[in-house]
Motif scaffolding. Sequence first.
Motif, PDB file in Angstrom:
ATOM      1  N   GLN A 642      92.316  25.359  74.345  1.00  0.00           N
ATOM      2  CA  GLN A 642      92.685  26.368  75.350  1.00  0.00           C
ATOM      3  C   GLN A 642      92.344  25.836  76.743  1.00  0.00           C
ATOM      4  O   GLN A 642      91.615  24.845  76.888  1.00  0.00           O
ATOM      5  CB  GLN A 642      91.950  27.677  75.097  1.00  0.00           C
ATOM      6  N   VAL A 643      92.881  26.534  77.770  1.00  0.00           N
ATOM      7  CA  VAL A 643      92.588  26.158  79.168  1.00  0.00           C
ATOM      8  C   VAL A 643      91.079  26.259  79.401  1.00  0.00           C
ATOM      9  O   VAL A 643      90.438  27.235  79.013  1.00  0.00           O
ATOM     10  CB  VAL A 643      93.349  27.063  80.156  1.00  0.00           C
ATOM     11  N   GLY A 644      90.515  25.235  80.021  1.00  0.00           N
ATOM     12  CA  GLY A 644      89.084  25.205  80.301  1.00  0.00           C
ATOM     13  C   GLY A 644      88.298  24.357  79.311  1.00  0.00           C
ATOM     14  O   GLY A 644      87.143  24.017  79.569  1.00  0.00           O
ATOM     15  N   ASP A 645      88.901  24.017  78.144  1.00  0.00           N
ATOM     16  CA  ASP A 645      88.188  23.225  77.128  1.00  0.00           C
ATOM     17  C   ASP A 645      88.029  21.779  77.568  1.00  0.00           C
ATOM     18  O   ASP A 645      88.872  21.237  78.309  1.00  0.00           O
ATOM     19  CB  ASP A 645      88.944  23.250  75.801  1.00  0.00           C
ATOM     20  N   GLU A 646      86.929  21.189  77.126  1.00  0.00           N
ATOM     21  CA  GLU A 646      86.744  19.750  77.310  1.00  0.00           C
ATOM     22  C   GLU A 646      87.346  19.058  76.091  1.00  0.00           C
ATOM     23  O   GLU A 646      87.075  19.422  74.954  1.00  0.00           O
ATOM     24  CB  GLU A 646      85.259  19.409  77.428  1.00  0.00           C
ATOM     25  N   VAL A 647      88.192  18.023  76.320  1.00  0.00           N
ATOM     26  CA  VAL A 647      88.886  17.338  75.229  1.00  0.00           C
ATOM     27  C   VAL A 647      88.703  15.835  75.379  1.00  0.00           C
ATOM     28  O   VAL A 647      88.298  15.338  76.425  1.00  0.00           O
ATOM     29  CB  VAL A 647      90.397  17.684  75.241  1.00  0.00           C
ATOM     30  N   TYR A 648      89.026  15.142  74.274  1.00  0.00           N
ATOM     31  CA  TYR A 648      88.984  13.682  74.269  1.00  0.00           C
ATOM     32  C   TYR A 648      90.415  13.187  74.204  1.00  0.00           C
ATOM     33  O   TYR A 648      91.170  13.550  73.295  1.00  0.00           O
ATOM     34  CB  TYR A 648      88.177  13.178  73.074  1.00  0.00           C
ATOM     35  N   ILE A 649      90.822  12.373  75.212  1.00  0.00           N
ATOM     36  CA  ILE A 649      92.189  11.846  75.284  1.00  0.00           C
ATOM     37  C   ILE A 649      92.184  10.475  74.613  1.00  0.00           C
ATOM     38  O   ILE A 649      91.576   9.519  75.110  1.00  0.00           O
ATOM     39  CB  ILE A 649      92.659  11.733  76.747  1.00  0.00           C
ATOM     40  N   ARG A 650      92.849  10.381  73.450  1.00  0.00           N
ATOM     41  CA  ARG A 650      92.785   9.165  72.640  1.00  0.00           C
ATOM     42  C   ARG A 650      93.413   7.967  73.336  1.00  0.00           C
ATOM     43  O   ARG A 650      92.893   6.858  73.283  1.00  0.00           O
ATOM     44  CB  ARG A 650      93.461   9.404  71.290  1.00  0.00           C
ATOM     45  N   THR A 651      94.557   8.181  73.985  1.00  0.00           N
ATOM     46  CA  THR A 651      95.249   7.032  74.605  1.00  0.00           C
ATOM     47  C   THR A 651      94.455   6.448  75.749  1.00  0.00           C
ATOM     48  O   THR A 651      94.553   5.249  76.043  1.00  0.00           O
ATOM     49  CB  THR A 651      96.647   7.459  75.090  1.00  0.00           C
ATOM     50  N   LEU A 652      93.677   7.299  76.460  1.00  0.00           N
ATOM     51  CA  LEU A 652      92.861   6.816  77.567  1.00  0.00           C
ATOM     52  C   LEU A 652      91.467   6.407  77.125  1.00  0.00           C
ATOM     53  O   LEU A 652      90.787   5.635  77.800  1.00  0.00           O
ATOM     54  CB  LEU A 652      92.745   7.887  78.660  1.00  0.00           C
ATOM     55  N   GLY A 653      91.024   7.023  75.993  1.00  0.00           N
ATOM     56  CA  GLY A 653      89.688   6.717  75.525  1.00  0.00           C
ATOM     57  C   GLY A 653      88.621   7.364  76.361  1.00  0.00           C
ATOM     58  O   GLY A 653      87.510   6.835  76.482  1.00  0.00           O
ATOM     59  N   GLN A 654      88.910   8.529  77.009  1.00  0.00           N
ATOM     60  CA  GLN A 654      87.895   9.214  77.798  1.00  0.00           C
ATOM     61  C   GLN A 654      88.093  10.712  77.691  1.00  0.00           C
ATOM     62  O   GLN A 654      89.097  11.201  77.169  1.00  0.00           O
ATOM     63  CB  GLN A 654      87.938   8.768  79.247  1.00  0.00           C
ATOM     64  N   LYS A 655      87.077  11.451  78.207  1.00  0.00           N
ATOM     65  CA  LYS A 655      87.119  12.905  78.168  1.00  0.00           C
ATOM     66  C   LYS A 655      87.807  13.466  79.415  1.00  0.00           C
ATOM     67  O   LYS A 655      87.856  12.837  80.465  1.00  0.00           O
ATOM     68  CB  LYS A 655      85.705  13.469  78.069  1.00  0.00           C
ATOM     69  N   GLY A 656      88.313  14.700  79.240  1.00  0.00           N
ATOM     70  CA  GLY A 656      88.933  15.396  80.380  1.00  0.00           C
ATOM     71  C   GLY A 656      88.852  16.897  80.152  1.00  0.00           C
ATOM     72  O   GLY A 656      88.408  17.367  79.106  1.00  0.00           O
TER      73      GLY A 656
END
Length: 786
Positions: A642-656
């Motif tokens: 959901q909006v506001g969640d912290e996620v891990y972006i696999r292609t970048l290899g970092q959190k957002g």
Amino acid sequence: MDRHILRTLEYHRIIQMLEDQASSEPGKQEIRSLEPSPEEGEVRHLLHATAEGMDLIRLKGGLSLEGVKDIRSAMKRAEIGGVLSPDELLAVAGTAEAEKKVRRVIESLDEEEASLPHIRELAGRLHPISDLAKQIRKAVDEDGHVLDHASLVLNRVRHNILRVQSGIRSSLDQILRSSGYQKMMQEPIITQRNDRYVIPVKQEYRGAFGGMVHDQSASGQTLFIEPETVVAQNNRLRELELEEDREVERILRELTSRVDESAESLLANLTLLTELDVILSKARLGQVIRGVCPRIDQKGGLSLKKARHPLIDAKEVVPIDVELGNDYRGIIVTGPNTGGKTVSLKTVGLLALMAQSGLPIPAEEGSRVPVFSGVYADIGDEQSIEQNLSTFSAHMTNIIRILDRLDPRSLVLLDELGAGTDPTEGAALAIAILEKILDRGCRVMATTHYNELKLFAHGRDGVINASVEFDVETLRPTYRLLIGVPGRSNAFDIALRLGLSENVIEMARDQLSRDENRLEEMIRALTADQKAAEEERTKAEALHREAQELHRNLEKKLEEWEAEKGKIREAARREAKTVISRAKREAEDVLKELRRWNRQKPGEIKEHRLIEAKKRLEDAEPETSLSPSERDKSINRKHPIQVGDEVYIRTLGQKGQVIDDLGESGFQVQAGLMKMKVDRDDMEWRSSPRREKQEGSTSYRRQSDQVRHELDVRGKLVDEAIPEIDKYLDNALLAGYRQISLIHGKGTGALRTGVQSYLRRHSRVKDFRLGGQGEGGSGVTVVELN
């Protein structure tokens, strides 16, 4: 037990076989006097000891006690002051050495592998007297000669004897080589007469040759003369030999004294070692006859499974199954001559005697025997090896003697009961004798040819018919004992097979009474039923064995599978260790590169370089059992993004952080300074912000971009640090952190103590601990928030 009955059942031949298995003379002597015991406790003890002996042989291959000798007479001589001979001392040494040998074998066995309580108890009672054996072996060799080094005096005397003997031979050799004496010699040799060295001289030169004559040849042509030149040397030699004898006797007397000092221990050991040898002899006999130790049945039941007569060749003997004393106390065995009736009778009696002597019996596991007060037998036909009591009067005399000695715990074996007289009277007398025996409560097994006894067994409670099988096709007995089926005469069938006309046979059948014909038909039907049941049982046993084999194969495959699984686990563990080591090296390389960048341009590390370094660290992380896509989908199903969640972006290899939901197109995510559109399947949920309700709407407060996961308060006083920590904890809670770190340093520990005291009182602190390896150790407190 009556010795006549023991001989009738050939018990003495079993004792001879047992004696052959003994390794010591005392063991053989003990076995010769072995007799069956009528006491249940003693029999049980004997069988348990034999079973232990069989286990010992199975695990250690046996234990020979051939060095043990009967030293009792030697002990008596030593006690009254006699001097033991070297051979007697060697016998004592062999017996004394056996104690250490037994201990060594028993102590090498793990108690969990074989408890052997009785044998271990015997070994534990042995006295340690192996030092006595060493003393004897040091003085006496295996041939019974006292050794030179038994004493300094003996060594010196024997050295002098050799020197004098050498001088005598040298003097005599000079005489033999002298040209003046050569013609006087009968032969140029040196010999001895009366323990003195002499040379053979021709009789005619007696006057020309001086010296002392000690002997002459049978013809008188040769004189054995001791020359005057060696008389003094021979005298000296004789003195030394007498001195040697005195020293040898002194040594033997001293050893005898030491033996006498250990007499009590030696005799006690001899008794224990003899008992152990008898136990091992029984165990070895069990191997020879492929026997087992039966269980004792306290209720008086006898159950022999696949029992074999131990004196018949194992390749020829036919096993029999016998049940007696439970459902029935009497068995009446019928069948043709030479069909195996007498062998069956002797098998039951002999195996009962063997069991009560503590011997294994040739039968299968699960066999049971009671302890009989006496085994009585009247077996006197031509098949008996030692006796031939074939007349009616001899049979009756023996049976009368048996009847006078019976009690409820007796076993009675009667062969051809009532034979040797008129069949009608004989059958009536046999029935009366059987009734008398059964009324006494005894167990009885009898063989007969009388039909009246078949009917008696059929109608009398506690009695059952049995027969030895006969193959009409081959006209030969099979020697199998069939319980529950009376024997047929088979006369008509045999005559028909041999070619006698059917008309003649039918005429013979007409001569039989109706009852006799009915009896034959009943026996025929029973025999057929028994044969069918036996075939079914054989099939069932074959299926059972097949099922057992299948079960064993499955267990084996399961074990192989488990072993293979273990190998796979080990290979995976080694591979994981390799991957982790590689990841650690990659992480160290990344850190080194970051430090190098920082040294080159302090404070100017670009975001794309951080992202690149973090990507390298993430790539170095070992893969788990789930692939990344499977893992992300699993997490995302549990925590919808959901909006506001912290996620891990696999292609970048970092959190957002998710800042907008774009519907089917995915989400808009801010990673550092960059904003980008990211597909749903390319993200993995990591955490959600704390939500607050405000007048019907939901708002989000998140400061994860500004709030770090750690707070450094090093160098501050406790009063300065607490307000800063309080504010930091609020921000961390608003940012949705579940775990943060407070860096207070080690120092004197005052700041750490103050910080942790504050944390204990904070309502939103769930738990805290000092940092572990790689987390700063005792200079950091790791806080878990709720």
